[in-house]
Design an enzyme around this catalytic site. Structure first.
Site, PDB file in Angstrom:
ATOM      1  N   SER A   1       0.824  -1.232   0.031  1.00 53.55           N
ATOM      2  CA  SER A   1       0.168   0.019   0.073  1.00 53.55           C
ATOM      3  C   SER A   1       0.913   1.192   0.043  1.00 53.55           C
ATOM      4  O   SER A   1       1.969   1.422   0.624  1.00 53.55           O
ATOM      5  CB  SER A   1      -0.970  -0.072   1.368  1.00 53.55           C
TER       6      SER A   1
ATOM      7  N   TYR B   1      -1.023  -0.479  10.245  1.00 57.90           N
ATOM      8  CA  TYR B   1      -1.262  -0.918   8.921  1.00 57.90           C
ATOM      9  C   TYR B   1      -0.126  -0.517   8.197  1.00 57.90           C
ATOM     10  O   TYR B   1       0.737  -1.162   7.533  1.00 57.90           O
ATOM     11  CB  TYR B   1      -2.655  -0.507   8.357  1.00 57.90           C
TER      12      TYR B   1
END
Length: 246
Positions: A142, A157
């Site tokens: 990501s 995350y």
């Protein structure tokens, strides 16, 4: 099963990006080993793969059951002796919270799923990938891994994805010249359950679909693909060096 079929393992295969990639691989004449927690959703995926004329082996387990991941590698060796494709897709978002407020159990779960499970899979699958001669590995990452300063409260995350990228860079360096390519793929915002969890007020219709990403990502998993230690940015539709993500 045709002897020409490549053997492909996809984690988090029961929904979203993993499901879309499993279907693309099946359409591309790969035998898909689909790993996810939900037996019911895996069976639905198997029905779709069979409808496409493909074949699959279902591996229902929690990806943090590390003993099961060890057994999976042994089973693949006994049945096929190699693994041609490995897609490390399974991940969780974790809490969106100031770092100081994250519960230790939530931190540990994010790291276990997003980082440690992928290391355990490398540990289990490495001999099988080297046996392929043309193994293709892709880990889903990501952009938040590089923009933590612009994404406060996404700490667990973002940190886990940054660690995953280091894991991929290391494995790419260790397999250089051994017939294994290791890529990162950053899908950006897609119409997935994780995106809805992170952005509950967003209109999903403005987002691209996992299926659109999977069609592009499939190229990274083909025998013809020769690049390694690169990042595929789906939003920009271009390759980037690991060291130059921006």
């Amino acid at each position: 099963m045709s002897q020409e079929k490549r053997i492909a393992l996809v984690t988090g295969a029961s929904r979203g990006i993993g499901r879309a990639l499993a279907l693309e691989l099946a359409q591309d004449n790969a035998h898909v080993i689909a790993l996810a927690r939900s037996q019911e959703k895996l069976e639905a995926l198997d029905d779709e793969i069979q409808a496409l004329g493909g074949t699959a082996t279902l591996a229902p387990c929690d990806i943090t059951d590390y003993a099961a991941l060890d057994r999976l590698g042994a089973t693949i060796f006994e049945r096929w002796g190699k693994l041609d494709v490995f897609v490390g897709n399974a991940a969780i978002l974790g809490p969106l919270s100031p770092l100081a407020h994250v519960e230790p159990k939530d931190w540990d779960r994010v790291m276990a799923v997003n980082v440690t499970a992928n290391w355990r899979l490398i540990r289990s699958l490495d001999p099988l990938l080297r046996n392929s001669g043309q193994a293709r590995v892709a880990f889903l990452t990501s952009g938040v891994a590089h923009r933590a300063d612009m994404k406060p409260f996404w700490g667990p995350y973002a940190i886990s994805k940054a660690a995953l990228e280091a894991l991929a860079r290391t494995y790419a360096a260790e397999t250089r010249g051994d017939g294994v390519t290791v890529m990162l793929a950053s899908p950006g915002p897609l119409r997935t359950q994780m995106r809805a969890q992170a952005m509950p007020g967003e209109d999903p219709q403005i987002l691209k679909t996992p299926e659109e990403f999977a069609k592009k990502c499939l190229a990274l998993l083909k025998p013809e693909w020769q690049e390694s230690a690169r990042l595929y940015d789906f939003v920009a539709d271009k390759l980037r060096d690991f060291k130059s993500p921006n």
